[in-house]
Design an enzyme around this catalytic site. Structure first.
Site, PDB file in Angstrom:
ATOM      1  N   SER A 138       0.803  -1.072   0.099  1.00  0.00           N
ATOM      2  CA  SER A 138       0.194  -0.031   0.062  1.00  0.00           C
ATOM      3  C   SER A 138       1.085   1.297  -0.104  1.00  0.00           C
ATOM      4  O   SER A 138       2.015   1.063   0.074  1.00  0.00           O
ATOM      5  CB  SER A 138      -0.834   0.182   1.242  1.00  0.00           C
ATOM      6  OG  SER A 138      -1.680   1.393   1.399  1.00  0.00           O
ATOM      7  N   TYR A 151      -1.597  -0.426  10.724  1.00  0.00           N
ATOM      8  CA  TYR A 151      -1.499  -0.569   9.015  1.00  0.00           C
ATOM      9  C   TYR A 151      -0.224  -0.414   8.545  1.00  0.00           C
ATOM     10  O   TYR A 151       0.255  -1.100   7.666  1.00  0.00           O
ATOM     11  CB  TYR A 151      -2.702   0.121   8.417  1.00  0.00           C
ATOM     12  CG  TYR A 151      -2.966  -0.437   7.035  1.00  0.00           C
ATOM     13  CD1 TYR A 151      -3.568  -1.601   6.714  1.00  0.00           C
ATOM     14  CD2 TYR A 151      -3.024   0.541   5.859  1.00  0.00           C
ATOM     15  CE1 TYR A 151      -3.970  -2.216   5.448  1.00  0.00           C
ATOM     16  CE2 TYR A 151      -3.326   0.189   4.663  1.00  0.00           C
ATOM     17  CZ  TYR A 151      -3.724  -1.183   4.342  1.00  0.00           C
ATOM     18  OH  TYR A 151      -4.007  -1.494   3.206  1.00  0.00           O
TER      19      TYR A 151
END
Length: 241
Positions: A138, A151
């Site tokens: 990501s 995350y």
């Protein structure tokens, strides 16, 4: 293909099947897998469905071995399973962080480790003379931001792992690639209440990527000729700063 029940994993299975590949699709939701398999088989694709929780080390290894046994070899692995539980750190729990570590990092490791010998064998003896490991990270694996600490930790791990493996196995024609998408219209934003609203508060209302946009990048990586390795792709919506 992990995470094949939805989002990027599902779109990538379709993309690779359209290019003529046999595909093993893996996820925890059997009904979603069978629906996708039925769709792909109508166009003549050979499809193996495996319902598994890849956080379970034995299940992950068995998944890899089943794919090799039933499809003949392992030319490419796409690790697309993911979980995003973002929000103020004070509102998240250690269990929330554990779940992201389990799915985003531990599950990926559990698949990658037993897959490596088969990928190396395919690179040496397979018709393409090259193999591919593609990990979905990501933009959160490149840039830390509040409030995405947990995350960030998992996706930084995926990005670092991918680069280290790339260096280790480049000489054996195993191409290791990492893709770092920005905002994608997937079920990631269904994993926590207010996730979409929190994103909009930081980035505004932008037109997101579609899973098919990321799948196109994966297809490009895997179908390149043997001498071309795409190590890293950052792909964002045009309006995402």
């Amino acid at each position: 293909m992990t995470g094949a029940s939805s989002g990027i994993g599902r779109a990538t299975a379709r993309r690779l099947a359209a290019s003529g590949a046999s595909v093993a699709i893996v996820a925890r939701r059997a009904d979603r897998l069978e629906e996708l398999a039925d769709e792909l088989r109508t166009s003549g694709t050979t499809v193996l469905t495996v319902t598994a929780d890849l956080v379970d080390r034995a299940a992950a290894r068995a998944t890899v071995e089943q794919a090799v046994a039933e499809l003949g070899r392992l030319d490419a692995v796409v690790n697309a399973a993911g979980l995003m539980l973002n929000g103020p750190t004070g509102e998240l729990t250690l269990d929330d962080w554990d779940r992201m570590v389990d799915i985003n990092l531990r599950g990926l490791l559990n698949v990658t480790k037993p897959a490596l010998p088969h990928l190396l064998a395919a690179a040496e003896d397979g018709p393409r003379q090259v193999s591919d490991l593609v990990n979905i990270s990501s933009v959160a694996g490149r840039f830390a931001a509040a409030p995405t600490a947990g995350y960030n930790a998992t996706k930084f791990g995926v990005t670092a792992l991918s680069e280290a493996l790339r260096q280790e196995y480049a000489g054996q024609h195993l191409r290791v690639s990492v893709i770092e998408p920005g905002r994608v219209d997937t079920e990631l934003f269904d994993h926590r209440d207010r996730a979409a609203e929190d994103f909009a508060a930081v980035f505004g209302q932008i037109q997101p990527l579609q899973p098919e946009d990321v799948a196109a990048a994966i297809g490009y990586i895997i179908t390149n000729p043997r001498h071309v390795a795409v190590n890293e792709i950052v792909i964002r919506p045009t309006e995402q700063a």
